[in-house]
Write a protein that holds these residues in place. Sequence first.
Motif, PDB file in Angstrom:
ATOM      1  N   UNK A  74       9.320   6.656   7.948  1.00  0.00           N
ATOM      2  CA  UNK A  74       8.408   5.570   8.322  1.00  0.00           C
ATOM      3  C   UNK A  74       7.937   5.740   9.761  1.00  0.00           C
ATOM      4  N   UNK A  75       6.761   5.193  10.032  1.00  0.00           N
ATOM      5  CA  UNK A  75       6.247   5.121  11.395  1.00  0.00           C
ATOM      6  C   UNK A  75       7.193   4.261  12.232  1.00  0.00           C
ATOM      7  N   UNK A  76       7.610   4.775  13.366  1.00  0.00           N
ATOM      8  CA  UNK A  76       8.623   4.083  14.167  1.00  0.00           C
ATOM      9  C   UNK A  76       8.133   2.742  14.682  1.00  0.00           C
ATOM     10  N   UNK A  77       6.841   2.596  14.916  1.00  0.00           N
ATOM     11  CA  UNK A  77       6.305   1.348  15.476  1.00  0.00           C
ATOM     12  C   UNK A  77       5.836   0.375  14.404  1.00  0.00           C
ATOM     13  N   UNK A  78       5.144   0.887  13.391  1.00  0.00           N
ATOM     14  CA  UNK A  78       4.498   0.001  12.416  1.00  0.00           C
ATOM     15  C   UNK A  78       5.280  -0.153  11.115  1.00  0.00           C
ATOM     16  N   UNK A  79       6.312   0.666  10.904  1.00  0.00           N
ATOM     17  CA  UNK A  79       7.108   0.683   9.668  1.00  0.00           C
ATOM     18  C   UNK A  79       6.312   1.208   8.456  1.00  0.00           C
ATOM     19  N   UNK A  80       5.121   1.742   8.693  1.00  0.00           N
ATOM     20  CA  UNK A  80       4.321   2.297   7.590  1.00  0.00           C
ATOM     21  C   UNK A  80       5.081   3.440   6.910  1.00  0.00           C
ATOM     22  N   UNK A 113      -3.331   7.866  -9.483  1.00  0.00           N
ATOM     23  CA  UNK A 113      -4.136   6.644  -9.526  1.00  0.00           C
ATOM     24  C   UNK A 113      -3.603   5.546  -8.610  1.00  0.00           C
ATOM     25  N   UNK A 114      -2.332   5.627  -8.260  1.00  0.00           N
ATOM     26  CA  UNK A 114      -1.738   4.589  -7.428  1.00  0.00           C
ATOM     27  C   UNK A 114      -1.580   5.104  -6.002  1.00  0.00           C
ATOM     28  N   UNK A 115      -2.146   4.369  -5.057  1.00  0.00           N
ATOM     29  CA  UNK A 115      -2.042   4.711  -3.633  1.00  0.00           C
ATOM     30  C   UNK A 115      -1.133   3.691  -2.960  1.00  0.00           C
ATOM     31  N   UNK A 116      -0.105   4.165  -2.268  1.00  0.00           N
ATOM     32  CA  UNK A 116       0.828   3.264  -1.577  1.00  0.00           C
ATOM     33  C   UNK A 116       0.111   2.628  -0.389  1.00  0.00           C
ATOM     34  N   UNK A 117       0.002   1.302  -0.352  1.00  0.00           N
ATOM     35  CA  UNK A 117      -0.677   0.643   0.770  1.00  0.00           C
ATOM     36  C   UNK A 117       0.029   0.931   2.096  1.00  0.00           C
ATOM     37  N   UNK A 118      -0.750   0.936   3.170  1.00  0.00           N
ATOM     38  CA  UNK A 118      -0.182   1.241   4.480  1.00  0.00           C
ATOM     39  C   UNK A 118       0.642   0.084   5.038  1.00  0.00           C
ATOM     40  N   UNK A 119       0.290  -1.126   4.655  1.00  0.00           N
ATOM     41  CA  UNK A 119       0.936  -2.302   5.266  1.00  0.00           C
ATOM     42  C   UNK A 119       2.029  -2.876   4.372  1.00  0.00           C
TER      43      UNK A 119
END
Length: 224
Positions: A74-80, A113-119
């Motif tokens: 995961x992104x260290x700042x945003x948890x993405x 077909x399924x894209x994991x949302x960023x947020x």
Amino acid sequence: MKNYFIILILSYLLSNSLDQYSVYWFGIPMADVTITKQDTIYNDINAIKLRFETKTNKLTSTLFKVNNSYETIINKKSFEILSFKKSTYQPNVTNQLYTINSENGLIYNDSINFIIPKNCFNIFSLLYYLSTTPFDKIKNIVTLEREGLMYNCEIYKNNKNKHSEFELKFNLINQTDKPIIQHTDIFTWGLFKENGTKKIIVDNNKIQQCHFEFGLSHLKANIK
């Protein structure tokens, strides 16, 4: 040169943490869980690598052997979520799942077909979020993704004198969709089972206990 190598070794040790848990069912030890957290760089992004490993003990393995590993970056700042993969084994069910960075976004190897949302979180990044975020900054509701299914996760917070308690409630959003894996592992299936109670206890930025209750079934994980 010697001092340089010492600094590198110390930096590596300080950037890693390992927590071990014992899992009990009605007070009977069933399995061991290891959680490793490591600072890393992923696609030039400061990130955290979270690795969860679950193995049944010798006694339980004779009846129902489980050997599962899950890795989330995961992104260290945003948890993405930047990357996810899992390798799980249990009787009659073996899963191999991982994400791919496509032009459209982060997708699973078994589904374009399924894209994991960023947020959004997954369960592993959510546990990290709960254990490292100041109590008053933790949101009351977040979006959570699980193998192609999306949930609203309600977080009920209770700040005790020496620890914090979080009760989680998962509400499925895309009820018409099917999960990418039809027969998932027992951990994932049990955690998202409806009408269950899921409680997390955190102290000193570490998960101390997890409680899962489903009817008469009662699972508890304690840090060693």
